[in-house]
Every structure is written in C-alpha cells, then in structure tokens.
Write a protein that holds these residues in place. Structure first.
Motif, PDB file in Angstrom:
ATOM      1  N   ALA A 262      41.569  76.717  65.461  1.00  0.00           N
ATOM      2  CA  ALA A 262      42.394  75.873  66.190  1.00  0.00           C
ATOM      3  C   ALA A 262      43.168  76.974  67.138  1.00  0.00           C
ATOM      4  N   LEU A 263      43.665  78.233  66.632  1.00  0.00           N
ATOM      5  CA  LEU A 263      44.378  78.743  67.603  1.00  0.00           C
ATOM      6  C   LEU A 263      43.376  79.492  68.715  1.00  0.00           C
ATOM      7  N   ALA A 264      42.013  79.614  68.442  1.00  0.00           N
ATOM      8  CA  ALA A 264      41.147  80.123  69.439  1.00  0.00           C
ATOM      9  C   ALA A 264      40.899  78.997  70.631  1.00  0.00           C
ATOM     10  N   ILE A 265      40.765  77.862  70.256  1.00  0.00           N
ATOM     11  CA  ILE A 265      40.667  76.933  71.107  1.00  0.00           C
ATOM     12  C   ILE A 265      42.141  76.753  71.847  1.00  0.00           C
ATOM     13  N   GLN A 266      43.071  76.564  71.433  1.00  0.00           N
ATOM     14  CA  GLN A 266      44.280  76.668  71.953  1.00  0.00           C
ATOM     15  C   GLN A 266      44.592  77.431  72.972  1.00  0.00           C
ATOM     16  N   SER A 267      44.049  78.767  72.713  1.00  0.00           N
ATOM     17  CA  SER A 267      44.461  80.010  73.329  1.00  0.00           C
ATOM     18  C   SER A 267      43.776  79.865  74.841  1.00  0.00           C
ATOM     19  N   GLU A 268      42.496  78.847  74.610  1.00  0.00           N
ATOM     20  CA  GLU A 268      41.720  78.735  75.707  1.00  0.00           C
ATOM     21  C   GLU A 268      42.429  77.693  76.825  1.00  0.00           C
ATOM     22  N   THR A 269      43.088  76.701  76.163  1.00  0.00           N
ATOM     23  CA  THR A 269      43.697  75.443  76.952  1.00  0.00           C
ATOM     24  C   THR A 269      44.844  76.185  77.712  1.00  0.00           C
ATOM     25  N   GLY A 270      45.714  77.011  77.276  1.00  0.00           N
ATOM     26  CA  GLY A 270      46.675  77.677  77.916  1.00  0.00           C
ATOM     27  C   GLY A 270      48.198  77.030  77.954  1.00  0.00           C
ATOM     28  N   GLU A 271      48.046  76.041  76.922  1.00  0.00           N
ATOM     29  CA  GLU A 271      49.570  75.024  76.778  1.00  0.00           C
ATOM     30  C   GLU A 271      50.186  75.896  76.275  1.00  0.00           C
ATOM     31  N   PRO A 272      51.516  76.644  76.503  1.00  0.00           N
ATOM     32  CA  PRO A 272      52.262  77.423  75.919  1.00  0.00           C
ATOM     33  C   PRO A 272      52.982  76.796  74.500  1.00  0.00           C
ATOM     34  N   ARG A 273      53.335  75.840  74.565  1.00  0.00           N
ATOM     35  CA  ARG A 273      54.278  75.331  73.409  1.00  0.00           C
ATOM     36  C   ARG A 273      53.452  75.179  72.323  1.00  0.00           C
ATOM     37  N   ASN A 274      52.198  74.234  72.306  1.00  0.00           N
ATOM     38  CA  ASN A 274      51.360  74.171  71.258  1.00  0.00           C
ATOM     39  C   ASN A 274      50.734  75.553  71.029  1.00  0.00           C
ATOM     40  N   LEU A 275      50.490  76.298  71.709  1.00  0.00           N
ATOM     41  CA  LEU A 275      50.041  77.693  71.286  1.00  0.00           C
ATOM     42  C   LEU A 275      51.102  78.707  70.552  1.00  0.00           C
ATOM     43  N   ALA A 276      52.273  78.356  70.878  1.00  0.00           N
ATOM     44  CA  ALA A 276      53.327  78.972  69.878  1.00  0.00           C
ATOM     45  C   ALA A 276      53.166  78.433  68.456  1.00  0.00           C
ATOM     46  N   ARG A 277      52.977  77.173  68.660  1.00  0.00           N
ATOM     47  CA  ARG A 277      53.084  76.342  67.114  1.00  0.00           C
ATOM     48  C   ARG A 277      51.768  76.852  66.269  1.00  0.00           C
ATOM     49  N   VAL A 278      50.671  76.802  66.947  1.00  0.00           N
ATOM     50  CA  VAL A 278      49.538  76.934  66.316  1.00  0.00           C
ATOM     51  C   VAL A 278      49.483  78.376  65.824  1.00  0.00           C
ATOM     52  N   ARG A 279      50.181  79.458  66.460  1.00  0.00           N
ATOM     53  CA  ARG A 279      50.072  80.806  66.297  1.00  0.00           C
ATOM     54  C   ARG A 279      51.099  80.991  65.101  1.00  0.00           C
ATOM     55  N   GLN A 280      52.006  80.290  65.058  1.00  0.00           N
ATOM     56  CA  GLN A 280      53.121  80.254  63.775  1.00  0.00           C
ATOM     57  C   GLN A 280      52.477  79.869  62.709  1.00  0.00           C
ATOM     58  N   ALA A 281      51.589  78.638  62.712  1.00  0.00           N
ATOM     59  CA  ALA A 281      51.008  78.020  61.682  1.00  0.00           C
ATOM     60  C   ALA A 281      50.044  79.229  61.055  1.00  0.00           C
ATOM     61  N   HIS A 282      49.254  79.781  61.828  1.00  0.00           N
ATOM     62  CA  HIS A 282      48.435  80.751  61.448  1.00  0.00           C
ATOM     63  C   HIS A 282      49.028  81.836  60.716  1.00  0.00           C
ATOM     64  N   ALA A 283      50.165  82.382  61.507  1.00  0.00           N
ATOM     65  CA  ALA A 283      50.959  83.515  60.645  1.00  0.00           C
ATOM     66  C   ALA A 283      51.570  83.077  59.094  1.00  0.00           C
ATOM     67  N   ASN A 284      51.888  81.992  59.414  1.00  0.00           N
ATOM     68  CA  ASN A 284      52.440  81.186  57.816  1.00  0.00           C
ATOM     69  C   ASN A 284      51.351  81.254  56.792  1.00  0.00           C
TER      70      ASN A 284
END
Length: 430
Positions: A262-284
């Motif tokens: 999910a994080l890899a796909i979101q990183s490619e789209t460039g949408e910052p708000r959801n990217l921050a949320r997915v990154r946070q979910a990954h870290a959690n």
C-alpha cells in the motif's frame, strides 16, 4: 420546495414588480396559459424559455434560475473556494468558520450543488476539529435533505465520512449500519474506487469491534474487487485494511507485506495526505509486530508527522501519530519523551471522551510507571477505567482491561488488578 416551484415564484414576483400581466409577458412568443403553468410550478421551462423570460423581465438568468444575482453567485463561489483552500491547507478551524458562514447565507438556499458542497465541507472541517457530534449531524442532514442534489460519488463520500465519524466516536454499531446499508444500496452495479474505500472503512470497524471472521472474508472480497478495478486508489485502500485484518488474524509477515505494498503504491501517486497516513500505519504495524525495529518505526513516524503538518490531516490523524510516537519512545525506553507525545495526543482529542483519549491515558500510565511515578500512573488508569465502564464490551475493550490489569499489578494494586482481569474476561465472553 422543488426548484421549478422556486423558479416559477421568482418569475411571478418580478412580473408583478414590472407591472406586467401574464399575457403581456407571454406575447408574442409564448401563450399566457404556458406562463401560468410555469409560475404555478406545473411546467419546467426549457433553458431557451428561461433566457427569453429573463430578457423580457430585464433580470439576469442567474437570478431566475438560482435566486441570486451574478455578483452574489460569484461571492458564494469565492467563499467556497477559500473555505476549501483552508481545509486543504490544514487550517481546519478557519475552514469550519468559513463553511458555517456560507451555510448561514440565505443566498445559498436555492443553489443545491453549492449548498451540498458547503455542508459536506463543514462536516469534514468539524471532524478535523474533533467535533464529531457536529460532523455526524451535518452528514446525516446531507443524506436526508440533499439526496436528490448529490451525485453518486458524493453519496458514497458522505456515507464513508459518516461511517468513519461513528467509528472514531466508538459507536461501532452505528458505523456498521451506515457502511453496510450504503454498500448494499450502491454496490449493486459493481465496485468503484469510492466504494472500495467505503468498504475498507467498514472493514476497519469490523476489526475494531472484534468481528474477525467477518473481517477476514470481507478483506478478501475487497482485495479481489481492487484487483479487478486495477486502480492505485482501490489497491491502497484494500491493502491497507487487509493488512490490519491479517495482523489481527496472527499473520504478521502477510500484514507487513500488504501495508508495504500500500505504501509503495501510494508513494507513486504523490497524494501527500494519504501518504502520511499510510506511512504512519506502516510504522504502527512495525511497532506492534517487530518491536526490534522501533528506531526505524520512530523515524517513519517523524517523517509522517512532518508530512501531516504540511497537509490537511484531521485532529484524529495527528493524535494517532502522537500516540504512535509515544509507544515508540516507551519501546525504546525513553519515558520522558513518551509523556510529551502522549500528552500532545490527549490535547488533540480532549473532551471527545473516546478511544484515542483512552489510549493516551494508557500510554501515559506506562510512561509514568517507567519513571517510577506510580501515583500518576494510577490516576491515568482511573480515567481509563471510568471510560471503559461506560462503553459496550468489545474485543478492544477486553484488550484495554487486560492492559489495565497488568499495569495495576506492576504498581502493586493487586485488588484492582484482579478486578480488571475479571472485566477483561467478561468482555471476551469468558
């Protein structure tokens, strides 16, 4: 009142102001009986007829159609633009104020599409400010009074936001009811990106209330729907929440793989708000499943925090980020920093008296214990106990009672520890 009734009333009012009879207004292009039918709301004039009547009445077409002048329409559109910009920039209190001012403007009454946007924006801004009851009220009003004026995608967005707000309040029954009802009604003709996102939000509610069997089946259904759609948006939503389902089912490696996808796909789209949320979910997830990687998780959380500060993330997103950082610091044995982050999280959601505030209290209790501040730790546990006694039993409440029991035992409060263990067993149905 229907739009054609309002148009007819405006034509009638202006005609009378101009001192014209229906026959005089109609001649020579129209019949007076046709004008009468328009004014009574029994006929809907074509755009060409409306333009003709506006010329005859010497008024703007915008006023006939919407009840506002061109200047007033421009002011409303500019106001909406500024409110939208404030929300997108994370200035949520300012956005809420601007949307509220627009909704109080009587000129918005005849403008269905702008009114829908203003009410939806107000709901999102209220949610981002932590005013969940206000957000839920606004969303429910949208669904009840503006259904005809909303597109299908907007209806899905309203249902998703309503499901999410109920979840954030801890009202899982209401969240499930909203999500399941919307999907049953709107997914009959097939899945779409917005519907997969709605389904993913519903999946998160199943997980929160401990319905793991239903969550597992639904996660697989969402992944299949996303694969069939083949879109990044659907893939991120389905993988993210399927990762949570896999984690709770005890499949840790699968969970990590899904959230990283999910994080890899979101990183490619460039949408910052959801990217921050997915990154946070990954870290959690790293903190929960691989505590030996706590430093890596903390770095990811700090990066996500910076991204959230630059984007329109909600109060609850920021609170969850602070909670995750508090847990990372506890894992790394830095309780002083954990206290700072946990207090920041509690400040974000102060007064909502919900799950996030409770988690902040639990983390504060752990940090105070590590600092040998048993009195402060017990005070935080008392606050959590008070809240848990008011909510229905779920898998999550059972876990929280277990955490309380263990912390009570550590600080030497054996009697309260036993009572908390008993409450945990009761919540689990044992």
């Amino acid at each position: 009142m229907a739009a054609q009734d309002l148009v007819g009333q405006r034509i009638k009012a202006i005609r009378r102001q101009r001192g014209l009879s229906q026959a005089q207004l109609a001649h020579p292009e129209l019949s007076d009986s046709y004008v009468s039918l328009i004014e009574s709301g029994k006929r809907t004039p074509t755009p060409a007829v409306l333009e003709l009547l506006a010329q005859k009445l010497d008024c703007s077409l915008t006023y006939l159609v919407n009840g506002v002048t061109a200047e007033q329409m421009e002011d409303l559109e500019v106001g909406l633009s500024f409110a939208r910009m404030a929300l997108e920039n994370g200035e949520v209190a300012e956005a809420r104020r601007r949307y509220a001012e627009l909704l109080a403007d009587g000129n918005l009454l005849g403008l269905a599409s702008l009114r829908v946007e203003a009410r939806y924006g107000f709901a999102l801004a209220s949610e981002a400010c932590g005013e969940l009851v206000e957000a839920i009220s606004a969303l429910e009003e949208l669904g009840e009074s503006e259904a005809e004026a909303m597109t299908q995608e907007r209806k899905v967005a309203v249902a998703l936001a309503l499901c999410r707000c109920h979840r954030e309040r801890g009202d899982y029954s209401a969240a499930v009811q909203v999500g399941e009802r919307a999907l049953e009604k709107m997914a009959r003709s097939g899945w779409t990106d917005p519907l997969v996102e709605l389904g993913s939000t519903l999946l998160s509610v199943y997980l929160a209330r401990g319905d793991l069997l239903r969550a597992g089946h639904f996660a697989a259904e969402l992944l299949a729907a996303a694969d069939a759609l083949g879109t990044p948006r659907a893939a991120v939503a389905s993988c993210w929440n399927a990762a949570l389902a896999a984690e709770q089912a005890g499949r840790g490696d699968e969970a990590i793989a899904l959230i990283e996808r999910a994080l890899a796909i979101q990183s490619e789209t460039g949408e910052p708000r959801n990217l921050a949320r997915v990154r946070q979910a990954h870290a959690n997830m790293l903190l929960r499943l691989r505590p030996e990687e706590a430093e890596k998780a903390r770095d990811l959380l700090l990066r996500a925090q910076r991204e959230m500060e630059a984007a329109a993330t909600s109060t609850f997103d920021r609170a969850q980020g602070a909670l995750a950082l508090a847990l990372a610091e506890i894992t790394l044995q830095y309780p002083e920093q954990a206290v700072e982050y946990a207090r920041a999280a509690a400040d974000h959601v102060r007064g909502t008296w919900g799950w996030l505030e409770t988690q902040a209290n639990l983390l504060l209790s752990q940090a105070h214990f590590l600092l040998h501040q048993d009195g402060e730790a017990a005070a935080e546990l008392n606050m959590v106990t008070e809240w848990l006694e008011t909510v229905p039993p779920t898998r999550k409440t059972a876990e929280d009672w277990m955490t309380i029991a263990e912390l009570r035992r550590r600080i030497g409060d054996d009697e309260q520890s036993v009572a908390a263990y008993q409450r945990a067993l009761a919540c689990a149905g044992l």
